[in-house]
Design a protein around this motif. Structure first.
Motif, PDB file in Angstrom:
ATOM      1  N   VAL A  20      54.006  32.146  45.504  1.00 54.83           N
ATOM      2  CA  VAL A  20      55.236  31.556  44.967  1.00 54.83           C
ATOM      3  C   VAL A  20      54.932  30.807  43.674  1.00 54.83           C
ATOM      4  CG1 VAL A  20      57.098  29.897  45.401  1.00 54.83           C
ATOM      5  CG2 VAL A  20      56.276  31.361  47.262  1.00 54.83           C
ATOM      6  N   GLY A  21      53.822  30.052  43.689  1.00 50.91           N
ATOM      7  CA  GLY A  21      53.447  29.293  42.506  1.00 50.91           C
ATOM      8  C   GLY A  21      53.123  30.168  41.313  1.00 50.91           C
ATOM      9  N   ALA A  22      52.449  31.304  41.543  1.00 55.18           N
ATOM     10  CA  ALA A  22      52.115  32.201  40.432  1.00 55.18           C
ATOM     11  C   ALA A  22      53.382  32.721  39.758  1.00 55.18           C
ATOM     12  CB  ALA A  22      51.255  33.366  40.936  1.00 55.18           C
ATOM     13  N   HIS A  23      54.367  33.124  40.552  1.00 51.75           N
ATOM     14  CA  HIS A  23      55.651  33.556  39.972  1.00 51.75           C
ATOM     15  C   HIS A  23      56.339  32.399  39.263  1.00 51.75           C
ATOM     16  CE1 HIS A  23      55.981  37.697  41.260  1.00 51.75           C
ATOM     17  NE2 HIS A  23      55.735  37.379  42.521  1.00 51.75           N
ATOM     18  N   PRO A 153      52.556  43.379  28.446  1.00 50.12           N
ATOM     19  CA  PRO A 153      51.546  43.640  29.469  1.00 50.12           C
ATOM     20  C   PRO A 153      51.889  44.879  30.285  1.00 50.12           C
ATOM     21  CG  PRO A 153      53.034  41.912  30.191  1.00 50.12           C
ATOM     22  CD  PRO A 153      53.390  42.217  28.758  1.00 50.12           C
ATOM     23  N   LEU A 154      50.853  45.479  30.845  1.00 50.48           N
ATOM     24  CA  LEU A 154      51.085  46.527  31.814  1.00 50.48           C
ATOM     25  C   LEU A 154      51.779  45.920  33.026  1.00 50.48           C
ATOM     26  CD1 LEU A 154      47.609  48.298  31.738  1.00 50.48           C
ATOM     27  CD2 LEU A 154      49.737  49.182  30.783  1.00 50.48           C
ATOM     28  N   ILE A 155      52.642  46.691  33.644  1.00 47.14           N
ATOM     29  CA  ILE A 155      53.369  46.195  34.805  1.00 47.14           C
ATOM     30  C   ILE A 155      52.592  46.525  36.065  1.00 47.14           C
ATOM     31  CG2 ILE A 155      55.523  46.339  36.121  1.00 47.14           C
ATOM     32  CD1 ILE A 155      56.904  47.114  33.510  1.00 47.14           C
ATOM     33  N   LEU A 168      48.859  36.067  38.073  1.00 44.13           N
ATOM     34  CA  LEU A 168      49.090  34.804  37.382  1.00 44.13           C
ATOM     35  C   LEU A 168      48.715  34.955  35.914  1.00 44.13           C
ATOM     36  CD1 LEU A 168      49.712  31.713  37.472  1.00 44.13           C
ATOM     37  CD2 LEU A 168      47.258  31.384  37.852  1.00 44.13           C
ATOM     38  N   ARG A 169      49.658  34.701  35.012  1.00 44.79           N
ATOM     39  CA  ARG A 169      49.425  34.885  33.584  1.00 44.79           C
ATOM     40  C   ARG A 169      49.483  33.554  32.832  1.00 44.79           C
ATOM     41  NH1 ARG A 169      49.334  39.688  31.493  1.00 44.79           N
ATOM     42  NH2 ARG A 169      50.092  38.916  29.486  1.00 44.79           N
ATOM     43  N   VAL A 170      49.087  32.489  33.505  1.00 42.46           N
ATOM     44  CA  VAL A 170      49.112  31.148  32.912  1.00 42.46           C
ATOM     45  C   VAL A 170      47.715  30.543  33.009  1.00 42.46           C
ATOM     46  CG1 VAL A 170      50.100  28.835  33.094  1.00 42.46           C
ATOM     47  CG2 VAL A 170      51.529  30.831  33.535  1.00 42.46           C
ATOM     48  N   HIS A 171      47.236  29.972  31.906  1.00 41.07           N
ATOM     49  CA  HIS A 171      45.947  29.292  31.937  1.00 41.07           C
ATOM     50  C   HIS A 171      46.070  27.974  32.690  1.00 41.07           C
ATOM     51  CE1 HIS A 171      43.698  31.957  29.360  1.00 41.07           C
ATOM     52  NE2 HIS A 171      44.669  31.948  28.467  1.00 41.07           N
ATOM     53  N   LEU A 172      45.072  27.688  33.544  1.00 44.10           N
ATOM     54  CA  LEU A 172      45.062  26.465  34.336  1.00 44.10           C
ATOM     55  C   LEU A 172      43.969  25.521  33.845  1.00 44.10           C
ATOM     56  CD1 LEU A 172      45.492  27.918  37.939  1.00 44.10           C
ATOM     57  CD2 LEU A 172      47.270  27.186  36.332  1.00 44.10           C
ATOM     58  N   HIS A 173      44.184  24.240  34.079  1.00 47.64           N
ATOM     59  CA  HIS A 173      43.189  23.235  33.737  1.00 47.64           C
ATOM     60  C   HIS A 173      42.023  23.331  34.723  1.00 47.64           C
ATOM     61  CE1 HIS A 173      41.403  19.204  33.287  1.00 47.64           C
ATOM     62  NE2 HIS A 173      41.910  19.240  32.060  1.00 47.64           N
ATOM     63  N   PRO A 445      58.178  41.000  33.370  1.00 46.68           N
ATOM     64  CA  PRO A 445      56.918  41.356  34.039  1.00 46.68           C
ATOM     65  C   PRO A 445      55.862  40.279  33.826  1.00 46.68           C
ATOM     66  CG  PRO A 445      57.791  43.243  32.838  1.00 46.68           C
ATOM     67  CD  PRO A 445      58.642  42.057  32.470  1.00 46.68           C
ATOM     68  N   PRO A 446      55.048  40.001  34.850  1.00 44.68           N
ATOM     69  CA  PRO A 446      54.819  40.821  36.056  1.00 44.68           C
ATOM     70  C   PRO A 446      55.758  40.544  37.224  1.00 44.68           C
ATOM     71  CG  PRO A 446      53.223  39.060  35.959  1.00 44.68           C
ATOM     72  CD  PRO A 446      54.018  38.948  34.695  1.00 44.68           C
ATOM     73  N   TYR A 447      56.897  39.953  36.989  1.00 44.75           N
ATOM     74  CA  TYR A 447      57.908  39.844  38.040  1.00 44.75           C
ATOM     75  C   TYR A 447      58.257  41.266  38.502  1.00 44.75           C
ATOM     76  CZ  TYR A 447      61.991  37.730  40.375  1.00 44.75           C
ATOM     77  OH  TYR A 447      62.908  37.270  41.298  1.00 44.75           O
ATOM     78  N   PRO A 448      58.339  41.519  39.804  1.00 48.98           N
ATOM     79  CA  PRO A 448      58.586  42.889  40.278  1.00 48.98           C
ATOM     80  C   PRO A 448      59.986  43.380  39.937  1.00 48.98           C
ATOM     81  CG  PRO A 448      58.678  41.328  42.100  1.00 48.98           C
ATOM     82  CD  PRO A 448      58.181  40.553  40.908  1.00 48.98           C
ATOM     83  N   HIS A 449      60.138  44.702  39.869  1.00 42.24           N
ATOM     84  CA  HIS A 449      61.447  45.304  39.633  1.00 42.24           C
ATOM     85  C   HIS A 449      62.224  45.349  40.943  1.00 42.24           C
ATOM     86  CE1 HIS A 449      60.420  47.628  35.679  1.00 42.24           C
ATOM     87  NE2 HIS A 449      60.472  46.338  35.539  1.00 42.24           N
ATOM     88  N   LEU A 450      63.148  44.420  41.104  1.00 42.45           N
ATOM     89  CA  LEU A 450      63.887  44.296  42.359  1.00 42.45           C
ATOM     90  C   LEU A 450      65.371  44.558  42.212  1.00 42.45           C
ATOM     91  CD1 LEU A 450      62.337  40.926  43.665  1.00 42.45           C
ATOM     92  CD2 LEU A 450      61.545  43.248  44.126  1.00 42.45           C
TER      93      LEU A 450
END
Length: 539
Positions: A20-23, A153-155, A168-173, A445-450
């Protein structure tokens, strides 16, 4: 950190919470990336509430989630525990050492092909000897965002997603990720199955000190800390994995009661039909096609709802603090609330907001997201509602002069008035807080195609092909203190009383006593009583 940012520290505890957090963070990052786009509304949501500024060893300003996450060994895939923004101390020492150096490197997991375009924020050493990092301004007066300016990005396919770090496409500390090495994410052995196991982990000095150190790091740099938002798995030992239905029931009950005792507000988030032993079918969405067996799908839907219902304390203008939101929803001991959402909100081309709301009739419009069954026939004590992503031109009805309005909603002169009037009609006399935003929810993307029938702008278009590509959608979400929780919590307590705990000695051996279960039942029943008064009242 900008002064008066009303900071929030996010904690993610468990593997599904990581999904959930990654999305969630991908959606925040996508919104930040659109901040300089003139087509997107600016200034409605304050990213400084969730993000913090920092600086790499090369002097580059960074903007990363104010986040602490805990998960088990094997859940990171190719993601580094220390993240990719800052070099670790060992590497710094190696750079400072002037003698001979031998490096041994082991690649435990192959690089995810779907994240190859996601460049390290450490940047690259250019031909002129200057360390360069790609960055863009966030358009809100904050320091630059450390991000990768790369092609689309590739899906990822569902089959390629094994763990949350795969998308996850976010840099973390470096202080964000805290791994529990004594339990395994995968495999038959070394699993975190029971509530008592998770409770004992945080009593170990190693993990207790590590968590406290990270909490101090983030909290002490805040100017005005609103509070903590915690995403926590209830089905396993973060509350043990959901391999056994009995364990899931016990973990859910223990987790819910303990979270309620130590939190200002607790919201159940699930696409399941019930919390009890008897499984119920997952919920349906009119305009979504999702696979309920895939965490990648389910977590995306819940993250979208979460991104919407948390809007009040993230607003730039006239925000509602976390404390005030919790106080409004949790009066008289009602600390547990339900969530619901319409994803996406069905506003067809040519329709106005009053037109769309009138189509719902008298039924509760949103799909339930708290495993409490359908909300029809139950009483709402208090609610916080957010509708986002509706163009201002559609907020009110454009009536021809002299034409009588077809409803009271069509007579309203502002979108805020339309929404408030609608809620008053649906739940007369209920304490309601409503927010109307232009900003949509990002689902790139990368949110799924729903989406089963959404056109490119996110509007519902009947007949559109399944999986039509959209990048943002309107969403209608709500948090509600509901009488449905009386029946849900009572059913959970009844299922617990039917258990023969002698058959589940392994759960008890994890650190739970029989007296703990008896006390759990009493507290669960007391919590259920808080919601009893509304059971016989039907609006």
């Amino acid at each position: 950190m900008a002064g008066g940012a009303r900071e929030v520290l996010t904690l993610q505890l468990g593997h599904f919470a990581g999904f959930v957090g990654a999305h969630w963070w991908n959606q925040q990052d996508a919104a930040l990336g659109q901040a300089t786009d003139s087509k997107e509304p600016l200034g409605e949501l304050c990213p400084d509430v969730l993000y913090r500024t920092g600086r790499t060893l090369h002097g580059q300003e960074t903007y990363t989630p104010r986040l602490i996450l805990m998960d088990l060994k094997g859940s990171l895939s190719s993601l580094k525990e220390e993240g990719g923004l800052y070099r670790d101390k060992q590497l710094d020492a190696a750079i400072a050492w002037q003698g001979k150096l031998t490096t041994h490197k082991e690649e435990l997991y192959p690089k995810n092909p779907y994240l190859q375009d996601f460049l390290s924020a450490e940047g690259v050493l250019s031909s002129d000897g200057v360390w360069r990092v790609k960055s863009i301004p966030n358009g809100k007066g904050s320091p630059p965002l450390t991000t990768a300016t790369t092609p689309k990005p590739l899906i990822p396919t569902e089959a390629s997603i094994r763990v949350w770090s795969d998308f996850l496409r976010v840099h973390l500390h470096p202080r964000s990720i805290c791994m529990i090495q004594k339990y395994n994410h995968d495999g038959e052995a070394g699993r975190l199955e029971a509530f008592g196991q998770g409770e004992s982990v945080l009593k170990e000095p190693k993990y207790q000190e590590e968590l406290e150190d990270r909490l101090h790091f983030y909290v002490e740099e805040c100017d005005y800390l609103q509070g903590f938002q915690i995403l926590c798995d209830l089905h396993d030992g973060f509350s043990g994995e959901a391999q056994r239905n009995i364990y899931r029931l016990l973990n859910t009950a223990f987790g819910l009661v303990h979270l309620t005792a130590h939190s200002s507000l607790v919201c159940l988030l699930s696409l399941g039909g019930s919390l009890g032993l008897q499984p119920e079918p997952p919920v349906n969405f009119p305009y979504l096609h999702y696979d309920a067996t895939l965490p990648f799908h389910c977590s995306a839907i819940l993250a979208t709802a979460l991104d919407t219902v948390t809007v009040p304390y993230r607003l730039c203008s006239s925000p509602v603090s976390m404390v005030h939101l919790a106080d409004m929803l949790s009066f008289c001991g009602k600390k547990v609330v339900t969530a619901g959402a319409i994803i996406p909100f069905p506003l067809a081309p040519g329709q106005s907001l009053p037109d769309s709301l009138m189509q719902f009739g008298g039924a509760t419009p949103w799909t339930p997201l708290s495993a409490c069954g359908e909300p029809s026939g139950t009483r709402c004590f208090a609610q916080s509602v957010v509708l986002r992503g509706i163009d201002r031109a559609c907020h009110t009805s454009q009536l021809t002069p002299g034409t009588p309005p077809p409803s009271a909603l069509h007579a309203c002169t502002t979108g805020e008035e339309v929404l408030a009037q609608y809620l008053q009609q649906q739940q007369p006399g209920v304490m309601s807080s409503s927010r109307l935003l232009l900003t949509p929810c990002r689902v790139a993307p990368p949110y799924p195609h729903l989406f089963s029938s959404c056109g490119p702008p996110g509007m519902v278009l009947d007949g559109s092909p399944k999986g039509a590509a959209v990048e943002s959608i309107p969403v209608f979400g709500a948090l509600c203190s509901s009488s449905s929780l009386h029946q849900t919590l009572e059913a959970l307590a009844r299922d617990l009383t039917k258990l023969d705990l002698r058959r589940w000695a392994s759960f008890m051996d994890a650190g739970v006593e029989h007296d703990d279960v008896a006390e759990l039942l009493q507290e669960l029943q007391s919590l259920a009583q808080c919601y009893q008064d509304g059971d016989s009242l039907v609006d």
